[in-house]
Design a protein around this motif. Structure first.
Motif, PDB file in Angstrom:
ATOM      1  N   GLY A 175      -9.751   7.580   1.417  1.00 22.13           N
ATOM      2  CA  GLY A 175      -9.431   6.227   0.982  1.00 22.13           C
ATOM      3  C   GLY A 175      -8.297   6.190  -0.025  1.00 22.13           C
ATOM      4  N   LEU A 176      -8.360   7.060  -1.027  1.00 20.97           N
ATOM      5  CA  LEU A 176      -7.293   7.094  -2.020  1.00 20.97           C
ATOM      6  C   LEU A 176      -5.995   7.631  -1.419  1.00 20.97           C
ATOM      7  CD1 LEU A 176      -9.291   8.244  -5.171  1.00 20.97           C
ATOM      8  CD2 LEU A 176      -8.371   5.956  -4.679  1.00 20.97           C
ATOM      9  N   GLY A 177      -6.093   8.585  -0.480  1.00 23.58           N
ATOM     10  CA  GLY A 177      -4.898   9.095   0.193  1.00 23.58           C
ATOM     11  C   GLY A 177      -4.208   8.025   1.027  1.00 23.58           C
ATOM     12  N   ILE A 178      -4.996   7.255   1.759  1.00 24.69           N
ATOM     13  CA  ILE A 178      -4.434   6.161   2.552  1.00 24.69           C
ATOM     14  C   ILE A 178      -3.817   5.110   1.624  1.00 24.69           C
ATOM     15  CG2 ILE A 178      -5.051   4.203   4.042  1.00 24.69           C
ATOM     16  CD1 ILE A 178      -7.123   6.154   5.373  1.00 24.69           C
ATOM     17  N   SER A 179      -4.526   4.780   0.556  1.00 22.72           N
ATOM     18  CA  SER A 179      -4.007   3.798  -0.404  1.00 22.72           C
ATOM     19  C   SER A 179      -2.702   4.276  -1.029  1.00 22.72           C
ATOM     20  CB  SER A 179      -5.034   3.537  -1.504  1.00 22.72           C
ATOM     21  OG  SER A 179      -6.170   2.910  -0.974  1.00 22.72           O
ATOM     22  N   ARG A 180      -2.651   5.538  -1.375  1.00 18.44           N
ATOM     23  CA  ARG A 180      -1.432   6.102  -1.983  1.00 18.44           C
ATOM     24  C   ARG A 180      -0.278   6.092  -0.992  1.00 18.44           C
ATOM     25  NH1 ARG A 180       2.440   7.198  -4.588  1.00 18.44           N
ATOM     26  NH2 ARG A 180       2.744   8.995  -5.917  1.00 18.44           N
ATOM     27  N   ALA A 181      -0.561   6.383   0.278  1.00 23.60           N
ATOM     28  CA  ALA A 181       0.492   6.357   1.297  1.00 23.60           C
ATOM     29  C   ALA A 181       1.002   4.932   1.521  1.00 23.60           C
ATOM     30  CB  ALA A 181      -0.042   6.930   2.607  1.00 23.60           C
ATOM     31  N   LEU A 182       0.107   3.953   1.468  1.00 26.53           N
ATOM     32  CA  LEU A 182       0.503   2.565   1.713  1.00 26.53           C
ATOM     33  C   LEU A 182       1.107   1.901   0.483  1.00 26.53           C
ATOM     34  CD1 LEU A 182      -2.556   1.410   3.844  1.00 26.53           C
ATOM     35  CD2 LEU A 182      -0.251   1.998   4.645  1.00 26.53           C
ATOM     36  N   HIS A 183       0.731   2.359  -0.694  1.00 30.68           N
ATOM     37  CA  HIS A 183       1.221   1.794  -1.953  1.00 30.68           C
ATOM     38  C   HIS A 183       1.864   2.915  -2.771  1.00 30.68           C
ATOM     39  CE1 HIS A 183      -1.070  -1.815  -0.974  1.00 30.68           C
ATOM     40  NE2 HIS A 183      -2.147  -1.071  -0.846  1.00 30.68           N
ATOM     41  N   SER A 184       2.923   3.471  -2.249  1.00 29.61           N
ATOM     42  CA  SER A 184       3.525   4.661  -2.862  1.00 29.61           C
ATOM     43  C   SER A 184       4.103   4.388  -4.249  1.00 29.61           C
ATOM     44  CB  SER A 184       4.602   5.238  -1.953  1.00 29.61           C
ATOM     45  OG  SER A 184       5.592   4.260  -1.691  1.00 29.61           O
ATOM     46  N   LEU A 186       2.486   3.059  -6.593  1.00 30.58           N
ATOM     47  CA  LEU A 186       1.375   3.165  -7.536  1.00 30.58           C
ATOM     48  C   LEU A 186       0.858   4.592  -7.620  1.00 30.58           C
ATOM     49  CD1 LEU A 186      -0.734   0.043  -6.443  1.00 30.58           C
ATOM     50  CD2 LEU A 186       0.876   0.188  -8.351  1.00 30.58           C
ATOM     51  N   THR A 187       0.367   4.968  -8.787  1.00 31.73           N
ATOM     52  CA  THR A 187      -0.295   6.256  -8.935  1.00 31.73           C
ATOM     53  C   THR A 187      -1.747   6.111  -8.476  1.00 31.73           C
ATOM     54  OG1 THR A 187      -1.104   5.829 -11.171  1.00 31.73           O
ATOM     55  CG2 THR A 187       1.132   6.773 -10.970  1.00 31.73           C
ATOM     56  N   VAL A 188      -2.420   7.230  -8.296  1.00 29.56           N
ATOM     57  CA  VAL A 188      -3.834   7.187  -7.914  1.00 29.56           C
ATOM     58  C   VAL A 188      -4.643   6.462  -8.990  1.00 29.56           C
ATOM     59  CG1 VAL A 188      -5.899   8.591  -7.491  1.00 29.56           C
ATOM     60  CG2 VAL A 188      -3.726   9.222  -6.427  1.00 29.56           C
ATOM     61  N   SER A 189      -4.342   6.707 -10.253  1.00 28.19           N
ATOM     62  CA  SER A 189      -5.047   6.027 -11.352  1.00 28.19           C
ATOM     63  C   SER A 189      -4.840   4.521 -11.281  1.00 28.19           C
ATOM     64  CB  SER A 189      -4.570   6.543 -12.706  1.00 28.19           C
ATOM     65  OG  SER A 189      -4.919   7.887 -12.867  1.00 28.19           O
ATOM     66  N   GLU A 190      -3.623   4.094 -11.000  1.00 29.15           N
ATOM     67  CA  GLU A 190      -3.344   2.649 -10.889  1.00 29.15           C
ATOM     68  C   GLU A 190      -4.081   2.040  -9.709  1.00 29.15           C
ATOM     69  OE1 GLU A 190       1.116   2.380 -12.874  1.00 29.15           O
ATOM     70  OE2 GLU A 190       0.921   3.030 -10.787  1.00 29.15           O
ATOM     71  N   ILE A 191      -4.149   2.774  -8.616  1.00 26.50           N
ATOM     72  CA  ILE A 191      -4.899   2.287  -7.442  1.00 26.50           C
ATOM     73  C   ILE A 191      -6.365   2.119  -7.798  1.00 26.50           C
ATOM     74  CG2 ILE A 191      -5.716   2.946  -5.140  1.00 26.50           C
ATOM     75  CD1 ILE A 191      -2.886   4.241  -4.758  1.00 26.50           C
ATOM     76  N   GLN A 192      -6.933   3.127  -8.461  1.00 28.56           N
ATOM     77  CA  GLN A 192      -8.346   3.048  -8.851  1.00 28.56           C
ATOM     78  C   GLN A 192      -8.582   1.883  -9.806  1.00 28.56           C
ATOM     79  OE1 GLN A 192      -8.570   7.230 -10.086  1.00 28.56           O
ATOM     80  NE2 GLN A 192     -10.227   7.482  -8.595  1.00 28.56           N
ATOM     81  N   ASN A 193      -7.667   1.656 -10.753  1.00 23.78           N
ATOM     82  CA  ASN A 193      -7.792   0.539 -11.683  1.00 23.78           C
ATOM     83  C   ASN A 193      -7.751  -0.802 -10.959  1.00 23.78           C
ATOM     84  OD1 ASN A 193      -8.012   2.191 -13.922  1.00 23.78           O
ATOM     85  ND2 ASN A 193      -5.834   2.122 -14.392  1.00 23.78           N
ATOM     86  N   CYS A 194      -6.949  -0.908  -9.912  1.00 15.66           N
ATOM     87  CA  CYS A 194      -6.864  -2.149  -9.135  1.00 15.66           C
ATOM     88  C   CYS A 194      -8.164  -2.432  -8.394  1.00 15.66           C
ATOM     89  CB  CYS A 194      -5.726  -2.085  -8.127  1.00 15.66           C
ATOM     90  SG  CYS A 194      -4.086  -2.181  -8.859  1.00 15.66           S
ATOM     91  N   MET A 195      -8.907  -1.389  -8.066  1.00 15.01           N
ATOM     92  CA  MET A 195     -10.155  -1.570  -7.309  1.00 15.01           C
ATOM     93  C   MET A 195     -11.383  -1.702  -8.191  1.00 15.01           C
ATOM     94  SD  MET A 195      -9.634   0.725  -3.895  1.00 15.01           S
ATOM     95  CE  MET A 195      -9.279   2.262  -4.694  1.00 15.01           C
ATOM     96  N   ASP A 196     -11.257  -1.403  -9.474  1.00 13.73           N
ATOM     97  CA  ASP A 196     -12.398  -1.506 -10.398  1.00 13.73           C
ATOM     98  C   ASP A 196     -12.619  -2.934 -10.834  1.00 13.73           C
ATOM     99  OD1 ASP A 196     -12.944   1.160 -10.197  1.00 13.73           O
ATOM    100  OD2 ASP A 196     -11.863   1.711 -12.014  1.00 13.73           O
TER     101      ASP A 196
END
Length: 196
Positions: A175-184, A186-196
């Protein structure tokens, strides 16, 4: 459109639906607040369920969503069957040719590919089971014995005893890999913060 195939009630088949819990979906946010989120890629997610619980082929459900949402690409996540037990929950398979759900356990459904969906398809899979007959046949061959022809084909599949923990790690990675590929951007931390 990220599609999570499988039955969320059956742990070895829940890879697809559970992966979606870690995918940053943005289509609805972009539509509601285009000024603030207009630079994000529009991402939506769908877990279409399985024929036995919905009465609909998953590909039919996805085609309906594609007709409405018009994604430019579909990423399909599904559990696979491994030939080698060492690959269970330790290998990620990527393909741009699509996927045929259920084919690894002899229950083939309609294919998810560009021909059936009308848009390019990227398939992401992780083996979560291995065929029991394959295990027995390999063991017999390794020990110089022969398995009776087709006598072992019972449709029995085997999964690790700690499949819950292994699947939990894999869905987060996917999930985080797909998110990172689609939202390059953003960092993984930023992606996680957006989902929290």
């Amino acid at each position: 459109l990220v599609v999570g195939l499988g039955n969320p009630a059956v742990t070895p088949d829940a890879l697809g639906p559970r992966t979606l819990n870690h995918v940053l979906v943005t289509r609805h946010i972009i539509e509601q607040m285009p000024k603030q989120f207009g630079l994000f890629r529009s991402v939506s997610a769908l877990a279409p369920g399985v024929l036995g619980t919905t009465g609909l082929e998953s590909v039919e459900v996805v085609r309906g969503v594609i007709a409405h949402a018009a994604p430019t690409r579909v990423i399909v996540v599904d559990a696979l069957a491994a030939r080698d037990p060492a690959r269970v929950c330790s290998t990620i398979q990527l393909a741009d040719s699509g996927i045929v759900p259920g084919s690894g356990i002899g229950n083939s459904r309609q294919a998810f590919n560009q021909q059936t969906l009308g848009v390019p398809v990227v398939a992401v899979g992780v083996p979560t089971v291995v065929d029991a007959a394959t295990l027995v046949t390999d063991y017999l061959k390794h020990n110089g014995l022969e398995a009776p022809e087709d006598s072992l084909r019972q449709g029995l599949v085997v999964t690790p005893g700690d499949i819950d923990a292994k699947l939990g790690r894999m869905v987060r990675i996917l999930g985080l890999g797909i998110s990172r590929a689609l939202h390059s951007e953003l960092t993984v931390s930023e992606i996680q913060n957006c989902m929290d």
